[in-house]
Scaffold this motif. Structure first.
Motif, PDB file in Angstrom:
ATOM      1  N   SER A  39       0.843  -1.194   0.000  1.00 41.15           N
ATOM      2  CA  SER A  39       0.000   0.000   0.000  1.00 41.15           C
ATOM      3  C   SER A  39       0.878   1.244   0.000  1.00 41.15           C
ATOM      4  CB  SER A  39      -0.918   0.007   1.223  1.00 41.15           C
ATOM      5  OG  SER A  39      -0.163   0.261   2.405  1.00 41.15           O
ATOM      6  N   SER A  40       0.294   2.386  -0.368  1.00 38.56           N
ATOM      7  CA  SER A  40       1.082   3.627  -0.349  1.00 38.56           C
ATOM      8  C   SER A  40       1.467   4.012   1.078  1.00 38.56           C
ATOM      9  CB  SER A  40       0.306   4.763  -1.026  1.00 38.56           C
ATOM     10  OG  SER A  40      -0.915   5.016  -0.361  1.00 38.56           O
ATOM     11  N   PHE A  41       0.630   3.665   2.067  1.00 36.73           N
ATOM     12  CA  PHE A  41       1.005   3.900   3.468  1.00 36.73           C
ATOM     13  C   PHE A  41       2.243   3.096   3.835  1.00 36.73           C
ATOM     14  CE2 PHE A  41       0.521   2.094   7.826  1.00 36.73           C
ATOM     15  CZ  PHE A  41       0.964   3.215   8.521  1.00 36.73           C
ATOM     16  N   GLN A  42       2.267   1.827   3.441  1.00 32.97           N
ATOM     17  CA  GLN A  42       3.438   1.007   3.719  1.00 32.97           C
ATOM     18  C   GLN A  42       4.669   1.535   2.982  1.00 32.97           C
ATOM     19  OE1 GLN A  42       1.500  -2.757   2.609  1.00 32.97           O
ATOM     20  NE2 GLN A  42       2.040  -3.522   4.640  1.00 32.97           N
ATOM     21  N   ALA A  43       4.486   1.961   1.732  1.00 28.51           N
ATOM     22  CA  ALA A  43       5.615   2.514   0.977  1.00 28.51           C
ATOM     23  C   ALA A  43       6.159   3.766   1.659  1.00 28.51           C
ATOM     24  CB  ALA A  43       5.180   2.824  -0.451  1.00 28.51           C
ATOM     25  N   THR A  44       5.264   4.591   2.219  1.00 27.60           N
ATOM     26  CA  THR A  44       5.693   5.784   2.947  1.00 27.60           C
ATOM     27  C   THR A  44       6.519   5.398   4.169  1.00 27.60           C
ATOM     28  OG1 THR A  44       3.737   6.998   2.203  1.00 27.60           O
ATOM     29  CG2 THR A  44       4.907   7.870   4.124  1.00 27.60           C
ATOM     30  N   ALA A  45       6.044   4.414   4.919  1.00 27.67           N
ATOM     31  CA  ALA A  45       6.770   3.970   6.110  1.00 27.67           C
ATOM     32  C   ALA A  45       8.139   3.388   5.736  1.00 27.67           C
ATOM     33  CB  ALA A  45       5.948   2.938   6.875  1.00 27.67           C
ATOM     34  N   LEU A  46       8.202   2.679   4.623  1.00 24.14           N
ATOM     35  CA  LEU A  46       9.463   2.074   4.208  1.00 24.14           C
ATOM     36  C   LEU A  46      10.504   3.120   3.819  1.00 24.14           C
ATOM     37  CD1 LEU A  46       8.132  -0.951   2.125  1.00 24.14           C
ATOM     38  CD2 LEU A  46       9.402  -1.075   4.276  1.00 24.14           C
ATOM     39  N   ARG A  47      10.067   4.280   3.371  1.00 25.61           N
ATOM     40  CA  ARG A  47      11.015   5.341   3.014  1.00 25.61           C
ATOM     41  C   ARG A  47      11.733   5.908   4.238  1.00 25.61           C
ATOM     42  NH1 ARG A  47       6.528   7.763   0.248  1.00 25.61           N
ATOM     43  NH2 ARG A  47       6.289   6.489  -1.620  1.00 25.61           N
ATOM     44  N   LEU A  48      11.236   5.608   5.409  1.00 30.86           N
ATOM     45  CA  LEU A  48      11.756   6.207   6.641  1.00 30.86           C
ATOM     46  C   LEU A  48      12.629   5.246   7.435  1.00 30.86           C
ATOM     47  CD1 LEU A  48       8.315   7.757   7.675  1.00 30.86           C
ATOM     48  CD2 LEU A  48      10.159   8.890   6.410  1.00 30.86           C
ATOM     49  N   ARG A  49      13.136   4.208   6.779  1.00 24.95           N
ATOM     50  CA  ARG A  49      13.863   3.150   7.509  1.00 24.95           C
ATOM     51  C   ARG A  49      15.292   3.522   7.872  1.00 24.95           C
ATOM     52  NH1 ARG A  49      13.092  -2.121   3.902  1.00 24.95           N
ATOM     53  NH2 ARG A  49      13.510  -0.559   2.293  1.00 24.95           N
ATOM     54  N   ASP A  50      15.839   4.585   7.277  1.00 24.56           N
ATOM     55  CA  ASP A  50      17.226   4.955   7.565  1.00 24.56           C
ATOM     56  C   ASP A  50      17.303   5.526   8.983  1.00 24.56           C
ATOM     57  OD1 ASP A  50      19.777   6.034   7.739  1.00 24.56           O
ATOM     58  OD2 ASP A  50      19.813   6.677   5.650  1.00 24.56           O
ATOM     59  N   ALA A  51      17.755   4.712   9.932  1.00 22.19           N
ATOM     60  CA  ALA A  51      17.769   5.102  11.346  1.00 22.19           C
ATOM     61  C   ALA A  51      18.783   6.196  11.639  1.00 22.19           C
ATOM     62  CB  ALA A  51      18.040   3.884  12.220  1.00 22.19           C
TER      63      ALA A  51
END
Length: 480
Positions: A39-51
């Motif tokens: 989903s686009s929500f999941q894709a948005t969350a995945l873009r933020l994985r760089d800790a």
């Protein structure tokens, strides 16, 4: 690590222009559209994985979407703080809550506001842009990302950049905002692009204390309501519920109107990564992979003598198109949409017409998700309704009763633990149990595999609001 960006995903829209796939019961940000599996929500969350760049994300969403949000994050292995809006009050209230929540831990925290329903085609470029914009935000600017236009779009607002910001902010390309411009017609859009205008992405990056100060100056009623809603918030399972009465006092206004068009601290960073808000079926066609005839085909479809069209059929229904160009055909289990690619913006008005007529398909899918699993209506008629119910392993429905219907449950997969008044029984595959009108009952899946059963309701009324909850582990008080 204290200088990381705190991302906040706003996840409360309904996406009615993408009906019938997107509806109130399961809006576009939660369904696979641009990507067949995510989903686009999941894709948005995945873009933020760089800790190294981003701290733990926060999601602000509607109460009805809380379990979908939790499940989709869990599927990715991503943890987030989830704040629940009791009602929609537009983006200013949500941004105020985000700023106040971040400031409670660190007044100088950098906050990035993102929409849950956008497509970005280059994650490294997005991350790099966020880091560059953070440079200006640390200096006290409220930054937005301005998308370099690829054409004279009429569905987006525009930003006219001004002079370069001083110091290090200007060195990374950040500029002041001369003015915001409303969605133009095609001719005006072409002129704006020629003048160097940018698309307004709706992404904002700021220090929490700066946004709070500007809200206090330009939208004090929004800030007061958000503050009270947070102070009076309650914790429910893994969610934080904002106080309904306090939140309702917030004026319904966007952050653009409330602050960004008034503040003297705004700035824009021009960016060039592929971006779309996937606001219409035509916009989705533009970002999907297409065949040699220009067709974007999804699901069980077949076309002949058809060009530059989108045919979308995620259901089991075979959808065929012959001899049409530049059309959109969308098939779901209970509704079909046929329109032109250019006419997608009118779908929202169609949905409003359907609501006025009382058509349930305007907002509800035949397949409805619940915290314990899902149910799908198979048939409905005078004095009866048939559903297929799926219960996740270990999950349980509320302890409840009905005043107007009896129910028959037939287990087709797994084992059901069924409470009927004071009796508890195990019902196995190919076995059935009867629940008379008025009995207190509960359904539990005690097993390790999904429980599937067929429910036959018989009575004078079979609506979802004939559910009297006596006990519920999910904190629901309505027929949800």
């Amino acid at each position: 690590m204290g200088d990381r960006i705190h991302p906040v995903i706003l996840c409360g829209g309904s996406g009615t222009r993408l009906w019938p796939a997107s509806r109130e019961s399961n809006p576009k940000q939660f369904i696979p559209l641009a990507d067949a599996n995510t989903s686009s929500f999941q894709a948005t969350a995945l873009r933020l994985r760089d800790a190294d760049v981003f701290a733990r994300p926060t999601v602000i969403t509607a109460q009805d979407a809380r379990f979908i949000v939790g499940e989709q994050l869990a599927a990715l292995g991503i943890a987030a703080d989830i704040l629940l809006e009791p009602q929609r009050r537009d983006s200013a209230a949500a941004v105020a809550v985000a700023a106040l929540n971040a400031a409670s831990h660190d007044p100088g925290a950098l906050v990035l506001i993102l929409a849950a329903d956008h497509m970005i085609g280059d994650t490294p470029a997005f991350v790099a842009a966020a880091r560059s914009a953070a440079t200006a935000a640390r200096d006290g600017h409220i930054m937005t990302l301005g998308i370099t236009p690829t054409g004279p779009a009429t569905a987006y607002g525009y930003i006219q950049p001004g002079e370069s910001l001083p110091g290090e902010a200007g060195a990374v390309g950040a500029r002041a905002i001369a003015r915001f411009l409303e969605k133009p017609d095609a001719g005006r859009a072409a002129g704006l692009i020629a003048e160097g205008a940018l698309w307004n992405s709706g992404y904002f990056l700021f220090r929490a204390d700066v946004m709070i100060e500007e809200l206090r100056t330009f939208a004090p009623a929004v800030l007061e309501a958000a503050q009270a809603a947070l102070e009076e918030a309650t914790t429910d399972l893994d969610f934080v519920r904002l106080a309904p009465a306090a939140f309702a006092r917030a004026p319904q206004i966007s952050i653009d109107y409330a602050v960004m068009e008034k503040t003297r601290r705004s700035g824009v960073l021009p960016v060039r990564f592929p971006w779309s808000d996937i606001g219409t079926w035509g916009a989705l066609w533009e970002v999907l992979e297409r065949d040699t005839d220009g067709n974007a085909l999804r699901g069980r479809v077949a076309v002949r003598d058809t060009r530059n069209s989108l045919v979308h059929s995620p259901a089991e229904i075979l959808t065929t198109v012959v001899g049409l160009d530049d059309v959109v055909v969308v098939t779901t289990a209970d509704a079909v949409l046929v329109t032109t690619r250019a006419g997608g913006a009118a779908v929202k008005g169609l949905v409003e017409d359907l609501r006025a007529r009382g058509e349930p398909e305007a907002d509800a899918h035949r397949l409805m998700y619940r915290p314990w699993g899902s149910y799908q209506r198979i048939d409905i008629g005078d004095r009866f309704q048939v559903k297929r119910i799926t219960v996740k392993p270990g999950a349980r429905l509320s302890l409840q009763k009905h005043y107007h219907r009896a129910e028959h449950w037939v287990v087709v997969r797994g084992t059901a633990e069924v409470t009927v008044d004071d009796r508890v029984a195990l019902v196995h595959e190919n076995e059935a149990i009867y629940l008379p009108i008025g009995c207190t009952h509960r359904l539990v899946n005690p097993g390790k595999i999904p429980l599937e059963l067929i429910e036959v309701q018989v009575g004078s009324y079979t609506g979802e609001d004939d559910i009297i909850r006596i006990e519920d582990v999910y904190g629901r008080s309505d027929a949800a």
